[in-house]
Design an enzyme around this catalytic site. Structure first.
Site, short mmCIF file in Angstrom:
data_model
loop_
_atom_site.label_atom_id
_atom_site.label_comp_id
_atom_site.label_asym_id
_atom_site.label_seq_id
_atom_site.Cartn_x
_atom_site.Cartn_y
_atom_site.Cartn_z
N ALA A 1 0.84 -1.21 0.00
CA ALA A 1 0.00 0.00 0.00
C ALA A 1 0.87 1.26 0.00
CB ALA A 1 -0.99 -0.02 1.17
N GLU B 1 -10.88 -10.49 3.25
CA GLU B 1 -11.77 -10.29 2.11
C GLU B 1 -13.14 -10.88 2.49
OE1 GLU B 1 -11.15 -8.77 -0.81
OE2 GLU B 1 -9.15 -8.24 -0.09
N ASP C 1 -3.00 -13.63 -3.31
CA ASP C 1 -2.79 -12.19 -3.33
C ASP C 1 -1.32 -11.87 -2.99
OD1 ASP C 1 -4.02 -9.51 -3.58
OD2 ASP C 1 -3.39 -9.32 -1.49
N LYS D 1 1.89 -10.07 -5.28
CA LYS D 1 2.83 -9.03 -4.85
C LYS D 1 4.28 -9.50 -5.03
CE LYS D 1 -0.53 -7.35 -1.48
NZ LYS D 1 -0.91 -7.31 -0.09
N1 LIG Z 1 -8.25 -1.37 -0.13
C1 LIG Z 1 -6.96 -1.55 0.15
O1 LIG Z 1 -6.53 -1.54 1.30
C2 LIG Z 1 -5.98 -1.78 -0.97
C3 LIG Z 1 -4.61 -1.90 -0.69
C4 LIG Z 1 -3.69 -2.05 -1.74
C5 LIG Z 1 -4.17 -2.12 -3.05
N2 LIG Z 1 -5.51 -2.04 -3.28
C6 LIG Z 1 -5.98 -2.13 -4.66
O2 LIG Z 1 -6.66 -0.90 -4.98
C7 LIG Z 1 -7.67 -1.16 -5.93
C8 LIG Z 1 -8.99 -0.58 -5.43
O3 LIG Z 1 -9.35 -1.19 -4.21
P1 LIG Z 1 -10.70 -0.76 -3.45
O4 LIG Z 1 -10.59 -1.36 -2.10
O5 LIG Z 1 -10.91 0.70 -3.60
O6 LIG Z 1 -11.80 -1.54 -4.31
P2 LIG Z 1 -13.34 -1.14 -4.52
O7 LIG Z 1 -13.84 -0.34 -3.38
O8 LIG Z 1 -14.02 -2.41 -4.91
O9 LIG Z 1 -13.31 -0.16 -5.78
C9 LIG Z 1 -13.04 -0.60 -7.09
C10 LIG Z 1 -13.70 0.38 -8.04
O10 LIG Z 1 -13.32 0.04 -9.37
C11 LIG Z 1 -14.48 0.13 -10.20
N3 LIG Z 1 -14.28 -0.68 -11.40
C12 LIG Z 1 -14.16 -2.01 -11.51
N4 LIG Z 1 -13.97 -2.36 -12.80
C13 LIG Z 1 -13.95 -1.21 -13.49
C14 LIG Z 1 -13.78 -0.90 -14.87
N5 LIG Z 1 -13.59 -1.86 -15.77
N6 LIG Z 1 -13.81 0.40 -15.26
C15 LIG Z 1 -14.00 1.38 -14.35
N7 LIG Z 1 -14.17 1.15 -13.03
C16 LIG Z 1 -14.14 -0.13 -12.61
C17 LIG Z 1 -15.58 -0.37 -9.30
O11 LIG Z 1 -16.81 0.02 -9.80
P3 LIG Z 1 -18.14 -0.83 -9.44
O12 LIG Z 1 -18.50 -0.38 -8.05
O13 LIG Z 1 -19.09 -0.42 -10.49
O14 LIG Z 1 -17.75 -2.28 -9.49
C18 LIG Z 1 -15.22 0.36 -7.99
O15 LIG Z 1 -15.67 1.70 -8.02
C19 LIG Z 1 -7.68 -2.67 -6.15
O16 LIG Z 1 -6.92 -2.99 -7.27
C20 LIG Z 1 -7.02 -3.21 -4.89
O17 LIG Z 1 -6.39 -4.46 -5.07
C21 LIG Z 1 -6.43 -1.85 -2.29
#
Ligand SMILES: NC(=O)c1ccc[n+]([C@@H]2O[C@H](COP(=O)([O-])OP(=O)(O)OC[C@H]3O[C@@H](n4cnc5c(N)ncnc54)[C@H](OP(=O)(O)O)[C@@H]3O)[C@@H](O)[C@H]2O)c1
Length: 380
Positions: free
Chosen positions: A171, A227, A238, A242
């Site tokens: 992160a 998750e 996952d 990484k």
């Molecule tokens: N959360 C963490 O702590 C964390 C840490 C490190 C990395 N990450 C990475 O950060 C990214 C986001 O995580 P998050 O927790 O924010 O996930 P999230 O809340 O599920 O948000 C993902 C967003 O992406 C949108 N989306 C999915 N497919 C799409 C597409 N083809 N075109 C446009 N928008 C699209 C989704 O829209 P819909 O709602 O319409 O599906 C949603 O708004 C992921 O790759 C995750 O692995 C997260």
């Protein structure tokens, strides 16, 4: 074992975009893809810092559009948009082509921030980079997906926009950049070892024999540390993603199936419905109690460790580490990454801290975006 591990044909050390580009911008037009938890935290952080960055660094950041799967929004710098929870007053149906054109037309330097977890979005990275658009992402799919796609993205970034992905590992922790700096300054990497899952770190930290392992999994799930389906954490995949990202950064042409992954999910529970998995969770307990007893007998502690050895072999597994090892003292959901190199041989370089959460992830993305900007003299 990782029989296919070979040095990458592409010499990443010399070709990395951070050292190969021309003049950098002072003004950036930013398009956000995926306004979910991380994406919205990023929006909030940019909005909060815009004034200070303009004043103290002469850097203008313009949030010009956001794209979801169904809807897109323009003028996301607008305070009304930010304040409206459903943003219904300005959304229009998603149109990725119009979105891209709008972002690129909004400034001389444009950056797309992919905060989705989609595998389809990274298919476009090389095209965007060729168009001179920068790409910043916490999405692990590009870095750990098909090798030919990764190489195409790297090749495009040598001639077009920059590609940055610090937040894909740890992160907001400076893991990828630290590895890059070690290699670019001529150090030799010996090993990478990491606790790269906050969830598994938390489970190992608490699993002390006082309760069955399944109870800790249930508690972690209730606390929101896993998750929605804890098998996504327990499978180790996952973490393997990484590790592939770090291995490629270090110059090894690894793919996900080159990583030897020990799943904590018994094969007979891998494909059952989620409710059934929760019901049968105690089936994990005996094996985990055995592993804990072995660790105790050796005077060590059980930790979930990803490792890359000097031959490019990558493994993800439960491991007994000595009681004085850096991983033995990890706290709660911390990620810990340890680089052993020629310079850091006897006393490895260790990076530790929270490795998940929307705010720290967004901060890692934001720092990547700011690295696209040159270092201007402070403005009056
Ligand atoms: N959360 C963490 O702590 C964390 C840490 C490190 C990395 N990450 C990475 O950060 C990214 C986001 O995580 P998050 O927790 O924010 O996930 P999230 O809340 O599920 O948000 C993902 C967003 O992406 C949108 N989306 C999915 N497919 C799409 C597409 N083809 N075109 C446009 N928008 C699209 C989704 O829209 P819909 O709602 O319409 O599906 C949603 O708004 C992921 O790759 C995750 O692995 C997260």
């Amino acid at each position: 074992m990782c029989a296919n591990a070979e040095p990458l044909a592409v010499p990443f050390r010399r070709a990395h975009p951070s050292v190969s580009q021309g003049p950098a911008p002072r003004s950036l037009a930013i398009g956000l893809i995926g306004p979910g938890q991380v994406g919205q935290a990023f929006l909030r952080q940019v909005r909060a810092a815009q004034g200070t960055l303009r004043r103290t660094r002469g850097v203008d950041l313009h949030m010009v559009a956001a794209l979801g799967r169904q809807r897109m929004w323009w003028d996301v710098d607008d305070a009304q948009w930010q304040a409206a929870p459903d943003r219904t007053q300005v959304w229009r149906p998603s149109d990725p082509v119009a979105f891209l054109d709008h972002v690129q037309a909004s400034g001389s330097q444009a950056v797309l921030v992919d905060c989705s977890a989609s595998d389809a979005v990274p298919d476009q990275y090389a095209h965007w980079l060729h168009r001179g658009i920068h790409v910043v992402t916490p999405n692990k799919r590009a870095g750990s997906g098909p090798l030919h796609r990764w190489e195409a993205i790297q090749a495009a970034s040598r001639h077009g926009g920059h590609f940055r992905y610090e937040a894909t590992v740890g992160a907001g922790l400076p893991v990828v950049q630290t590895l890059r700096d070690l290699l670019d300054t001529g150090d030799d990497l010996h090993t990478i070892e990491g606790m790269l899952s906050g969830t598994l770190a938390w489970l190992c930290y608490h699993h002390d024999g006082s309760h069955p392992f399944s109870e800790w999994v249930r508690q972690a799930h209730t606390l929101g540390y896993t998750e929605p389906d804890p098998r996504d954490d327990l499978s180790g995949m996952d973490v393997a993603r990484k590790l592939v990202i770090l291995a490629r950064e270090a110059g090894w042409a690894l793919s996900l199936n080159d990583v030897q992954v020990e799943s904590l999910v018994p094969s007979e529970l891998a494909n059952v419905e989620k409710e059934m998995f929760f019901k049968r969770l105690p089936e994990l307990d005996a094996a985990m109690a055995d592993r804990l007893a072995q660790a105790d007998a050796q005077g060590g502690v059980l930790r979930h460790v990803a490792s890359l050895d000097p031959q490019g072999r990558a493994r993800v597994r439960l491991q007994v580490v000595p009681a004085d090892h850096a991983f033995a003292h990890s706290r709660q959901t911390d990620n810990v990454v340890q680089f052993t190199t020629r310079r850091y041989a006897d006393n490895p370089l260790v990076i530790q801290g929270p490795g998940a959460g929307a705010d720290v992830t967004a901060a890692g993305i934001f720092a990547d975006v700011l690295r696209l900007v040159d270092r201007p003299s402070p403005m009056a």
